[in-house]
Design an enzyme around this catalytic site. Structure first.
Site, PDB file in Angstrom:
ATOM      1  N   LYS A  16      50.143  -7.221  17.561  1.00 58.99           N
ATOM      2  CA  LYS A  16      49.263  -7.179  16.389  1.00 58.99           C
ATOM      3  C   LYS A  16      49.607  -8.285  15.398  1.00 58.99           C
ATOM      4  O   LYS A  16      48.970  -8.426  14.360  1.00 58.99           O
ATOM      5  CB  LYS A  16      49.396  -5.823  15.695  1.00 58.99           C
ATOM      6  CG  LYS A  16      48.996  -4.663  16.599  1.00 58.99           C
ATOM      7  CD  LYS A  16      48.744  -3.412  15.794  1.00 58.99           C
ATOM      8  CE  LYS A  16      48.459  -2.208  16.659  1.00 58.99           C
ATOM      9  NZ  LYS A  16      47.731  -2.454  17.889  1.00 58.99           N
ATOM     10  N   LYS A  66      64.627 -11.616  21.712  1.00 60.04           N
ATOM     11  CA  LYS A  66      65.294 -11.695  20.399  1.00 60.04           C
ATOM     12  C   LYS A  66      66.723 -12.243  20.494  1.00 60.04           C
ATOM     13  O   LYS A  66      67.211 -12.860  19.556  1.00 60.04           O
ATOM     14  CB  LYS A  66      65.281 -10.318  19.714  1.00 60.04           C
ATOM     15  CG  LYS A  66      63.873  -9.908  19.262  1.00 60.04           C
ATOM     16  CD  LYS A  66      63.893  -8.632  18.455  1.00 60.04           C
ATOM     17  CE  LYS A  66      62.465  -8.192  18.138  1.00 60.04           C
ATOM     18  NZ  LYS A  66      62.425  -6.987  17.299  1.00 60.04           N
ATOM     19  N   THR A 153      74.698   7.509  24.793  1.00 57.24           N
ATOM     20  CA  THR A 153      75.882   6.798  25.287  1.00 57.24           C
ATOM     21  C   THR A 153      76.775   6.546  24.066  1.00 57.24           C
ATOM     22  O   THR A 153      76.536   5.626  23.283  1.00 57.24           O
ATOM     23  CB  THR A 153      75.462   5.465  25.937  1.00 57.24           C
ATOM     24  OG1 THR A 153      74.383   5.726  26.825  1.00 57.24           O
ATOM     25  CG2 THR A 153      76.614   4.812  26.678  1.00 57.24           C
ATOM     26  N   LYS A 156      78.315   3.163  22.552  1.00 60.63           N
ATOM     27  CA  LYS A 156      77.452   2.200  21.838  1.00 60.63           C
ATOM     28  C   LYS A 156      77.386   2.531  20.342  1.00 60.63           C
ATOM     29  O   LYS A 156      77.352   1.649  19.484  1.00 60.63           O
ATOM     30  CB  LYS A 156      76.056   2.172  22.464  1.00 60.63           C
ATOM     31  CG  LYS A 156      76.046   1.356  23.764  1.00 60.63           C
ATOM     32  CD  LYS A 156      74.851   1.636  24.651  1.00 60.63           C
ATOM     33  CE  LYS A 156      73.553   1.084  24.121  1.00 60.63           C
ATOM     34  NZ  LYS A 156      72.434   1.415  25.059  1.00 60.63           N
ATOM     35  N   GLY A 245      56.515   3.946  12.408  1.00 64.79           N
ATOM     36  CA  GLY A 245      56.992   2.587  12.158  1.00 64.79           C
ATOM     37  C   GLY A 245      55.911   1.532  11.969  1.00 64.79           C
ATOM     38  O   GLY A 245      56.220   0.343  12.002  1.00 64.79           O
TER      39      GLY A 245
HETATM   40  P1  ATR Z   1      65.800  -0.972  21.714  1.00 63.31           P
HETATM   41  O1  ATR Z   1      65.886  -2.470  21.725  1.00 63.31           O
HETATM   42  O2  ATR Z   1      64.409  -0.416  21.543  1.00 63.31           O
HETATM   43  O3  ATR Z   1      66.771  -0.353  20.778  1.00 63.31           O
HETATM   44  P2  ATR Z   1      67.548  -0.253  23.843  1.00 63.31           P
HETATM   45  O4  ATR Z   1      68.559  -1.255  23.415  1.00 63.31           O
HETATM   46  O5  ATR Z   1      67.270  -0.067  25.304  1.00 63.31           O
HETATM   47  O6  ATR Z   1      66.148  -0.529  23.204  1.00 63.31           O
HETATM   48  O7  ATR Z   1      67.968   1.145  23.196  1.00 63.31           O
HETATM   49  C1  ATR Z   1      67.246   2.315  23.413  1.00 63.31           C
HETATM   50  C2  ATR Z   1      67.931   3.454  22.647  1.00 63.31           C
HETATM   51  O8  ATR Z   1      67.218   4.672  22.845  1.00 63.31           O
HETATM   52  C3  ATR Z   1      69.350   3.719  23.102  1.00 63.31           C
HETATM   53  O9  ATR Z   1      70.107   4.153  22.000  1.00 63.31           O
HETATM   54  C4  ATR Z   1      69.141   4.849  24.113  1.00 63.31           C
HETATM   55  O10 ATR Z   1      70.284   5.614  24.338  1.00 63.31           O
HETATM   56  P3  ATR Z   1      71.402   5.094  25.389  1.00 63.31           P
HETATM   57  O11 ATR Z   1      72.154   4.004  24.683  1.00 63.31           O
HETATM   58  O12 ATR Z   1      72.224   6.260  25.678  1.00 63.31           O
HETATM   59  O13 ATR Z   1      70.626   4.568  26.580  1.00 63.31           O
HETATM   60  C5  ATR Z   1      68.099   5.648  23.389  1.00 63.31           C
HETATM   61  N1  ATR Z   1      67.308   6.538  24.256  1.00 63.31           N
HETATM   62  C6  ATR Z   1      66.345   6.182  25.129  1.00 63.31           C
HETATM   63  N2  ATR Z   1      65.800   7.280  25.708  1.00 63.31           N
HETATM   64  C7  ATR Z   1      66.442   8.365  25.179  1.00 63.31           C
HETATM   65  C8  ATR Z   1      66.339   9.780  25.351  1.00 63.31           C
HETATM   66  N3  ATR Z   1      65.454  10.318  26.196  1.00 63.31           N
HETATM   67  N4  ATR Z   1      67.151  10.582  24.624  1.00 63.31           N
HETATM   68  C9  ATR Z   1      68.048  10.049  23.761  1.00 63.31           C
HETATM   69  N5  ATR Z   1      68.206   8.721  23.556  1.00 63.31           N
HETATM   70  C10 ATR Z   1      67.416   7.895  24.246  1.00 63.31           C
END
Ligand code: ATR
Length: 283
Positions: A16, A66, A153, A156, A245
């Protein structure tokens, strides 16, 4: 000659940004053109170099480039340095390219526009990926009482605590600790930010019911035509203030526009227009 700007990403069709920047340019009477460019996975650097060599003035960078943009920039703002990622590149007067990250300040400005206070507040952040890393510096600059980061996780979240603890009270915790009521003697939050990508797949991180303070705000960094699963959870748990957002998307664009053109566009009419389009396109 009309100044040229663009957004680079892959995919890019959904972006967008051209629409948003065209509205900003119209509002502020700026002579500029803004296009979108699909960039092949290994061609970011070549495409960015060509863009600036042909006289381009600035780029927005979206998924998945990025970090490439972070490396490409010759100079970085403090917030981009902290974020470890760049969403805005800008040609400076001396010919060098400045990298900035306007995502976090875009979100904070959106919260201000919504009338949400951040100072001295108890904030819970869900997720510890790139999106969350990008907001932490501007969020901590608002001087909340504490920021708790919870991630599936855990390491992180811990890593983010280590990297940002000099900026304020930030602590990593697990969902299990949250569910077991083991965070501290005060487990209520004034603001919960969903920075996970769980909404994309219609999932909700595991959240106990009792974590929202009386006047709590819930913010999903994702947006869509319909409320996200997290926003529905917030409503079911009686959060009085809920937002997605979209305002962050437009807020980050406004900051990029300001960096390039040194003029602040009005975000509210653009949020209203794009919200209307989103609703209409989903009918
Ligand atoms: P982005 O750039 O959008 O932050 P990313 O770096 O892949 O994408 O991070 C995605 C985040 O969403 C992570 O914190 C992920 O948790 P993990 O680090 O454990 O992978 C979190 N996430 C994605 N799906 C999830 C779910 N179903 N429940 C809880 N956390 C989730």
């Amino acid at each position: 000659m009309t100044d040229q700007y663009a957004v680079f990403g892959n995919p890019i069709n959904h972006s967008k940004s051209p629409h948003i920047h065209r509205q900003f340019a119209e509002q502020t009477g700026q002579d500029m053109q803004y296009s979108k460019q699909l960039v092949n996975e290994n061609a970011f650097e070549k495409n960015a170099q060509e863009f600036f060599a042909q006289g381009g003035k600035g780029l927005n960078i979206t998924v998945p480039f990025k970090i490439n943009a972070f490396k490409f920039a010759q100079e970085l703002t403090a917030r981009a340095q902290r974020a470890g990622a760049v969403n805005t590149l800008s040609l400076q007067n001396d010919g060098t390219i400045l990298g900035d990250n306007t995502d976090g300040i875009g979100m904070v400005h959106d919260m201000h526009n919504l009338g949400w206070e951040l100072r001295d507040k108890r904030i819970l952040v869900l997720g510890a990926g790139g999106a969350v890393r990008g907001i932490l510096q501007p969020l901590l600059a608002e001087q909340p009482q504490r920021v708790i980061i919870v991630n599936r996780t855990f390491v992180k979240a811990e890593e983010l605590e280590k990297q940002f603890h000099d900026l304020g009270n930030i602590q990593a915790r697990t969902y299990q600790q949250l569910i077991n009521n083991e965070l501290s003697n005060d487990q209520q939050f004034d603001l919960v930010i969903n920075g996970t990508s769980a909404s994309l797949s219609g999932d909700l991180p595991p959240l106990p019911e009792n974590i929202l303070a009386n006047n709590a705000c819930c913010y999903d960094m994702m947006y869509g035509a319909e409320p996200t699963v997290f926003m529905r959870w917030a409503k079911e748990n009686n959060a009085p203030h809920i937002a997605d957002g979209l305002g962050m998307l437009i807020g980050q664009a406004a900051e990029a526009f300001y960096l390039w053109r040194h003029i602040r566009p009005e975000v509210i009419p653009v949020i209203t227009a794009i919200r209307r389009q989103l609703t209409e396109s989903s009918k």
